[in-house]
Enzyme design. Structure first.
Site, PDB file in Angstrom:
ATOM      1  N   ARG A 104     -11.365  -3.086  -9.734  1.00  0.00           N
ATOM      2  CA  ARG A 104     -11.821  -2.500 -10.983  1.00  0.00           C
ATOM      3  C   ARG A 104     -10.983  -3.075 -12.134  1.00  0.00           C
ATOM      4  O   ARG A 104      -9.778  -3.305 -11.967  1.00  0.00           O
ATOM      5  CB  ARG A 104     -11.650  -0.973 -10.978  1.00  0.00           C
ATOM      6  CG  ARG A 104     -12.663  -0.214 -10.141  1.00  0.00           C
ATOM      7  CD  ARG A 104     -14.071  -0.268 -10.756  1.00  0.00           C
ATOM      8  NE  ARG A 104     -15.022   0.527 -10.008  1.00  0.00           N
ATOM      9  CZ  ARG A 104     -15.840   0.041  -9.062  1.00  0.00           C
ATOM     10  NH1 ARG A 104     -15.820  -1.232  -8.742  1.00  0.00           N
ATOM     11  NH2 ARG A 104     -16.704   0.840  -8.456  1.00  0.00           N
TER      12      ARG A 104
ATOM     13  N   GLU B 152     -16.638  -3.474 -19.057  1.00  0.00           N
ATOM     14  CA  GLU B 152     -17.763  -4.311 -18.659  1.00  0.00           C
ATOM     15  C   GLU B 152     -19.065  -3.526 -18.824  1.00  0.00           C
ATOM     16  O   GLU B 152     -19.022  -2.298 -18.800  1.00  0.00           O
ATOM     17  CB  GLU B 152     -17.600  -4.761 -17.189  1.00  0.00           C
ATOM     18  CG  GLU B 152     -17.602  -3.609 -16.191  1.00  0.00           C
ATOM     19  CD  GLU B 152     -17.459  -4.071 -14.746  1.00  0.00           C
ATOM     20  OE1 GLU B 152     -16.502  -4.788 -14.429  1.00  0.00           O
ATOM     21  OE2 GLU B 152     -18.345  -3.676 -13.957  1.00  0.00           O
TER      22      GLU B 152
ATOM     23  N   ASP C  37     -13.860 -10.564 -11.236  1.00  0.00           N
ATOM     24  CA  ASP C  37     -15.235 -10.110 -11.025  1.00  0.00           C
ATOM     25  C   ASP C  37     -15.478  -8.784 -11.740  1.00  0.00           C
ATOM     26  O   ASP C  37     -16.605  -8.348 -11.868  1.00  0.00           O
ATOM     27  CB  ASP C  37     -15.505  -9.948  -9.517  1.00  0.00           C
ATOM     28  CG  ASP C  37     -16.955  -9.599  -9.206  1.00  0.00           C
ATOM     29  OD1 ASP C  37     -17.851 -10.267  -9.758  1.00  0.00           O
ATOM     30  OD2 ASP C  37     -17.199  -8.655  -8.425  1.00  0.00           O
TER      31      ASP C  37
ATOM     32  N   ASP D 165       0.881  -1.164   0.000  1.00  0.00           N
ATOM     33  CA  ASP D 165       0.000   0.000   0.000  1.00  0.00           C
ATOM     34  C   ASP D 165       0.917   1.211   0.000  1.00  0.00           C
ATOM     35  O   ASP D 165       2.141   1.059   0.095  1.00  0.00           O
ATOM     36  CB  ASP D 165      -0.934  -0.014   1.237  1.00  0.00           C
ATOM     37  CG  ASP D 165      -2.222   0.749   0.939  1.00  0.00           C
ATOM     38  OD1 ASP D 165      -2.145   1.851   0.383  1.00  0.00           O
ATOM     39  OD2 ASP D 165      -3.310   0.230   1.257  1.00  0.00           O
TER      40      ASP D 165
ATOM     41  N   HIS E 229     -19.285  -8.919 -11.888  1.00  0.00           N
ATOM     42  CA  HIS E 229     -19.270  -7.753 -10.972  1.00  0.00           C
ATOM     43  C   HIS E 229     -20.359  -7.878  -9.897  1.00  0.00           C
ATOM     44  O   HIS E 229     -21.294  -7.079  -9.830  1.00  0.00           O
ATOM     45  CB  HIS E 229     -19.430  -6.434 -11.750  1.00  0.00           C
ATOM     46  CG  HIS E 229     -18.991  -5.235 -10.958  1.00  0.00           C
ATOM     47  ND1 HIS E 229     -18.465  -4.107 -11.542  1.00  0.00           N
ATOM     48  CD2 HIS E 229     -18.986  -4.987  -9.612  1.00  0.00           C
ATOM     49  CE1 HIS E 229     -18.178  -3.216 -10.603  1.00  0.00           C
ATOM     50  NE2 HIS E 229     -18.491  -3.729  -9.419  1.00  0.00           N
ATOM     51  N   ILE E 230     -20.182  -8.896  -9.051  1.00  0.00           N
ATOM     52  CA  ILE E 230     -21.188  -9.126  -8.000  1.00  0.00           C
ATOM     53  C   ILE E 230     -20.560  -9.095  -6.598  1.00  0.00           C
ATOM     54  O   ILE E 230     -21.124  -9.658  -5.661  1.00  0.00           O
ATOM     55  CB  ILE E 230     -21.936 -10.466  -8.213  1.00  0.00           C
ATOM     56  CG1 ILE E 230     -20.936 -11.634  -8.347  1.00  0.00           C
ATOM     57  CG2 ILE E 230     -22.856 -10.393  -9.409  1.00  0.00           C
ATOM     58  CD1 ILE E 230     -21.538 -12.989  -8.063  1.00  0.00           C
ATOM     59  N   GLY E 231     -19.393  -8.437  -6.493  1.00  0.00           N
ATOM     60  CA  GLY E 231     -18.690  -8.411  -5.210  1.00  0.00           C
ATOM     61  C   GLY E 231     -19.577  -8.036  -4.035  1.00  0.00           C
ATOM     62  O   GLY E 231     -19.516  -8.654  -2.968  1.00  0.00           O
ATOM     63  N   SER E 232     -20.408  -7.026  -4.200  1.00  0.00           N
ATOM     64  CA  SER E 232     -21.223  -6.561  -3.070  1.00  0.00           C
ATOM     65  C   SER E 232     -22.664  -7.062  -3.153  1.00  0.00           C
ATOM     66  O   SER E 232     -23.523  -6.607  -2.392  1.00  0.00           O
ATOM     67  CB  SER E 232     -21.216  -5.032  -3.020  1.00  0.00           C
ATOM     68  OG  SER E 232     -21.810  -4.519  -4.197  1.00  0.00           O
TER      69      SER E 232
HETATM   70  C1  8YV Z   1     -21.379  -2.261  -6.728  1.00  0.00           C
HETATM   71  C2  8YV Z   1     -18.860  -1.708  -6.601  1.00  0.00           C
HETATM   72  O1  8YV Z   1     -22.059  -3.378  -7.165  1.00  0.00           O
HETATM   73  O2  8YV Z   1     -19.326  -0.394  -4.716  1.00  0.00           O
HETATM   74  C3  8YV Z   1     -18.627  -0.569  -5.678  1.00  0.00           C
HETATM   75  O3  8YV Z   1     -17.690   0.209  -5.960  1.00  0.00           O
HETATM   76  O4  8YV Z   1     -18.136  -1.920  -7.498  1.00  0.00           O
HETATM   77  C4  8YV Z   1     -19.987  -2.661  -6.400  1.00  0.00           C
HETATM   78  O5  8YV Z   1     -19.985  -3.051  -5.085  1.00  0.00           O
HETATM   79  C5  8YV Z   1     -21.641  -1.165  -7.686  1.00  0.00           C
HETATM   80  O6  8YV Z   1     -20.633  -0.254  -7.800  1.00  0.00           O
HETATM   81  C6  8YV Z   1     -22.914  -0.489  -7.301  1.00  0.00           C
HETATM   82  O7  8YV Z   1     -23.035   0.778  -7.871  1.00  0.00           O
END
Ligand code: 8YV
Length: 320
Positions: A238, A267, A262, A177, A286-289
């Site tokens: 990203r 994308e 992801d 970092d 892109h389903i991290g959250s």
């Molecule tokens: C989201 C993400 O799905 O929060 C972020 O930066 O990349 C993801 O968790 C998306 O961005 C929701 O807008």
């Protein structure tokens, strides 16, 4: 009168209920993806916008936003889709949703590591397509995760939770970092001043840095060459931090055993076609959250920020 909020995408019911209770909310029940023109038009008379990363706030879009708009309260932790310099110049407040998605994103990162190492895409395809005919000791042999060295670039909130989860797999944690973190946060993780110093120590490499000009194509051919032969790369940050051609070449040559991704450049519809052809990549959209709990928490966090702004207070998560 309640402030008018333009909400660009369909959000969880609990979030929309709170929006309707406290604001004059313009919702998007059909979850349509607005073009820049539509966005600007729909923002007419709005006091703030609650967008996702799917809406791009370039300098040009920001310049076209109605003067009524005071804030962009993102439903995302990343805000590379917003030109924060232009936002500041236009006097806009910009917020994000940190912390609440670290667990979900770290879970997904572990899934990418396990999926890439244990050849999840190949195995799943074999079963689904009925091509699975036999078993032998050499069948679908993958890479063990337990006890390996994990390098993390970007030891922020998500990176730190990944380290915590990875310790459950007895992994030795290394990180890079901008600065060394206090020892209670490191919890034994080994600091490397530069990516170049870190990379030779990574059986697994997880990218958790922000997408800024300094990290653009951070993982390029020269840096991949510094990884041990057979390393595995995962990315839930990203797409911009990876040079796709270099990663694909290394996955083809065998320099890297596998990758778990992801997030992608261009994308969702225009990702590098090379990824689709490779058996040794584990690909997620892109389903991290994307967990029920986290989506609600993200919405509430964005609303907490809006509540502060309209109460004349400093929002907790101001990024511009
Ligand atoms: C989201 C993400 O799905 O929060 C972020 O930066 O990349 C993801 O968790 C998306 O961005 C929701 O807008």
């Amino acid at each position: 009168m309640k402030p008018v909020i333009l909400v660009t995408r369909k959000l969880p019911d609990a979030v929309e209920q709170r929006l309707l209770r406290d604001y004059d909310a313009r919702l998007n029940p059909g979850d349509d993806l607005y073009s820049a023109d539509e966005l600007v038009k729909r923002a007419e008379g709005a006091d703030a916008i609650l967008p996702c990363h799917t809406e791009k706030f370039t300098a040009e879009v920001i310049a076209r936003l109605p003067k009524s708009v005071r804030a962009i309260a993102n439903f995302s932790v990343g805000y590379d889709h917003v030109d924060t310099k232009a936002a500041k110049e236009h006097g806009l407040i910009v917020t994000n949703t940190p912390e609440v998605l670290s667990d979900a994103t770290a879970e997904l990162t572990m899934m990418l590591m396990l999926g890439a190492a244990r050849r999840a895409s190949e195995g799943e395809r074999l079963v689904r397509t009925r091509e699975w005919k036999d078993w032998s000791p050499s069948f679908m042999v993958g890479t063990q995760v337990t006890g390996k060295r994990l390098g993390i670039i970007g030891f922020g909130r998500v990176g730190q939770v990944v380290a915590k989860r990875a310790r459950g797999f007895d992994m030795e944690i290394h990180y890079n970092d901008l600065q060394r973190l206090p020892s209670e946060i490191e919890a034994g993780a080994i600091y490397h001043k530069t990516p170049e110093e870190l990379l030779p120590h990574c059986d697994f490499l997880a990218l958790h840095c922000v997408a800024i000009p300094e990290t653009f194509r951070l993982l390029n051919a020269a840096r991949i060459a510094l990884l041990p032969d057979g390393a595995i790369v995962v990315n839930a940050s990203r797409g911009a931090v990876i040079d796709d051609d270099a990663l694909i070449a290394a996955l083809k040559s065998g320099k890297l055993t596998a990758a778990g991704l992801d997030v992608y450049n261009n994308e969702p519809t225009n990702i590098h076609p090379g990824y689709r052809e490779l058996p040794n990549v584990f690909l997620m959209p892109h389903i991290g959250s994307a967990t029920k709990e986290t989506r609600i928490a993200m919405g509430f966090r964005a609303l907490d920020n809006l509540d502060a702004i309209f109460a004349g207070k400093e929002p907790l998560d101001r990024v511009a």
